[in-house]
Design an enzyme around this catalytic site. Structure first.
Site, PDB file in Angstrom:
ATOM      1  N   TYR A 154      78.401  22.573  -0.752  1.00 55.26           N
ATOM      2  CA  TYR A 154      79.543  22.912  -0.296  1.00 55.26           C
ATOM      3  C   TYR A 154      79.785  24.167   0.428  1.00 55.26           C
ATOM      4  O   TYR A 154      80.674  23.511   1.946  1.00 55.26           O
ATOM      5  CB  TYR A 154      80.731  23.824  -1.447  1.00 55.26           C
TER       6      TYR A 154
ATOM      7  N   LYS B 134      69.235  18.909 -11.372  1.00 51.47           N
ATOM      8  CA  LYS B 134      68.491  16.997 -11.075  1.00 51.47           C
ATOM      9  C   LYS B 134      66.983  18.281 -10.207  1.00 51.47           C
ATOM     10  O   LYS B 134      67.125  17.668  -9.327  1.00 51.47           O
ATOM     11  CB  LYS B 134      69.495  16.603 -10.163  1.00 51.47           C
TER      12      LYS B 134
ATOM     13  N   ASP C  36      72.763  13.673 -15.161  1.00 51.34           N
ATOM     14  CA  ASP C  36      73.434  12.380 -15.038  1.00 51.34           C
ATOM     15  C   ASP C  36      73.228  11.679 -16.935  1.00 51.34           C
ATOM     16  O   ASP C  36      74.428  11.684 -17.601  1.00 51.34           O
ATOM     17  CB  ASP C  36      72.498  10.912 -14.047  1.00 51.34           C
TER      18      ASP C  36
HETATM   19  C1  IPM Z   1      87.887  22.718  -7.934  1.00 50.76           C
HETATM   20  C2  IPM Z   1      88.849  21.981  -6.553  1.00 50.76           C
HETATM   21  C3  IPM Z   1      88.004  22.352  -5.165  1.00 50.76           C
HETATM   22  C4  IPM Z   1      86.217  21.828  -5.366  1.00 50.76           C
HETATM   23  C5  IPM Z   1      88.674  20.775  -4.364  1.00 50.76           C
HETATM   24  C6  IPM Z   1      90.259  21.150  -4.543  1.00 50.76           C
HETATM   25  C7  IPM Z   1      88.023  21.829  -2.827  1.00 50.76           C
HETATM   26  O1  IPM Z   1      88.125  20.114  -7.387  1.00 50.76           O
HETATM   27  O2  IPM Z   1      88.175  23.253  -8.045  1.00 50.76           O
HETATM   28  O3  IPM Z   1      86.881  21.870  -8.499  1.00 50.76           O
HETATM   29  O4  IPM Z   1      85.990  21.191  -4.881  1.00 50.76           O
HETATM   30  O5  IPM Z   1      85.611  23.390  -5.720  1.00 50.76           O
END
Ligand code: IPM
Ligand code: MG
Length: 359
Positions: A135, A190, A222
């Site tokens: 992320y 994983k 998985d």
């Molecule tokens: C969550 C959501 C967020 C994430 C999005 C909205 C960025 O899916 O809080 O799980 O991917 O973390």
């Protein structure tokens, strides 16, 4: 106690209004201040997380968050999309520990797509690392074709990355949480393919030495996805990285048949937290008064417990929610087949019923 109220997009405003109503009914000394976030903030200020909203969040003990996102922003450049607001809050406030409980309420056992015997009594706690992994890893980007052909990029990349301290701190969160539960932790990774996962597993094993009372096991992601639908009650505390946790927590929440019921908490090292329902902004049902406010109301309870030191008030809310379910009140998402003694209610009526049940 200062609470930032960030309702956001879609059903956000409706569900947060009910949670605020419940908080006010508790008659505690607290200050609440609202600000725009997500698509509505982009519309008003040109950014999904305007500086004033971020400043308010930073200055508060806790954030009560609704939801962000709407398809109408899909064409915007990524940095302006509503989702950037929640990612920005997580990063800026260091909210690395995400608690996502998946609990099957006895009254709603038939709402699940799984057989009742598989999920009756289900109580899983997913602990998702929230500020690392693919992320936030750098570099990331797109390489556009030399002839500048648009919209297609030739190549795109994200970086999956974890550091030892990032894994250590979430490991401690998971083991501490397990101490208050069944003393079992399943770490999901994983490691048969990914270096980040090998580090993850190694650090989990290391930190576990400090918790001789806790049993740690490991599962590949998985397989975990499969076991979650095969035998979900085998799990208790699950700890995993940001990406896997995103996916598995959605899966786990829907096992209960009632994603509209599930709260979540995202905490930083000083217990400042962001509290939001596990579901999204559901623009398709926004403004209709049919959204289920209980996940947000239960998130407010988590907020009282984790960030505001008001465990009694949290329990009062949780008991009130159980009481309205026992009375047969259901918003349409948890109405199921209905039946004798089951009444369909609106968002507002559900909030009112919880307030009434507090007494
Ligand atoms: C969550 C959501 C967020 C994430 C999005 C909205 C960025 O899916 O809080 O799980 O991917 O973390
Ligand atoms: Mg998600």
């Amino acid at each position: 106690m200062k609470i930032a109220v960030l309702a956001g997009d879609g059903i956000g405003t409706e569900i947060v209004a009910e949670a605020v109503k419940v908080l006010l009914a508790l008659d505690l000394k607290m200050e609440m201040e609202s600000a725009l976030v997500g698509g509505v903030a982009y519309d008003a200020f040109g950014h999904p997380l305007p500086p004033a909203t971020l400043a308010l969040a930073k200055a508060s003990d806790a954030i009560l968050f609704g939801a962000v996102g709407d398809w109408k922003y899909d064409k915007l450049e990524r940095q302006f999309r509503p989702e950037q607001a929640i990612l920005g809050l997580r990063k800026e406030l260091g909210l690395f520990a995400n608690f996502r409980p998946a609990i099957c309420y006895e009254e709603l056992v038939d709402a699940s797509s799984l057989k009742p015997e598989l999920i009756a009594g289900l109580d899983i706690l997913i602990i998702r690392e929230l500020t690392g992994d693919i992320y936030f890893g750098q570099p990331r980007g797109r390489r556009v074709a030399t002839d500048g052909h648009f919209p297609g990029a030739e190549e795109a990349f994200d970086t999956m990355r974890y550091s030892r301290p990032e894994i250590e701190r979430i490991a401690h969160v998971a083991f501490d949480a397990a101490r208050k539960r069944s003393k079992r932790v399943t770490s999901v990774d994983k490691n048969n393919v990914l270096e980040t996962s090998q580090l993850w597993k190694d650090v989990m094993i290391e930190v576990a030495q400090q918790y001789p009372d806790i049993t740690l096991d490991h599962m590949l992601v998985d397989n975990a996805a499969m076991q979650l639908v095969k035998e979900p009650k085998k799990f208790d505390v699950v700890v995993t990285g940001n990406m896997f946790g995103d996916i598995l927590s959605d899966e786990a929440s829907m096992l209960t048949g009632s994603i509209g019921m599930l709260p979540s908490a995202s905490l930083n090292a000083s217990n400042q937290g962001l509290y939001e329902p596990s579901h999204g902004s559901a623009p398709d049902i926004a403004g209709k008064g049919i959204a289920n406010p209980l996940a947000t109301i239960l998130s407010a309870a988590m907020m009282l417990r984790f960030s505001l030191g008001q465990a009694d008030a949290a329990l009062r809310i949780e008991h009130a929610v159980k009481a309205v379910l026992a009375k047969g009140l259901r918003t349409s998402d948890i109405y199921g087949k209905g039946g004798a003694g089951i009444t369909k209610v609106s968002t507002l009526e559900m909030g009112d019923a919880v307030v009434a049940a507090l007494a």
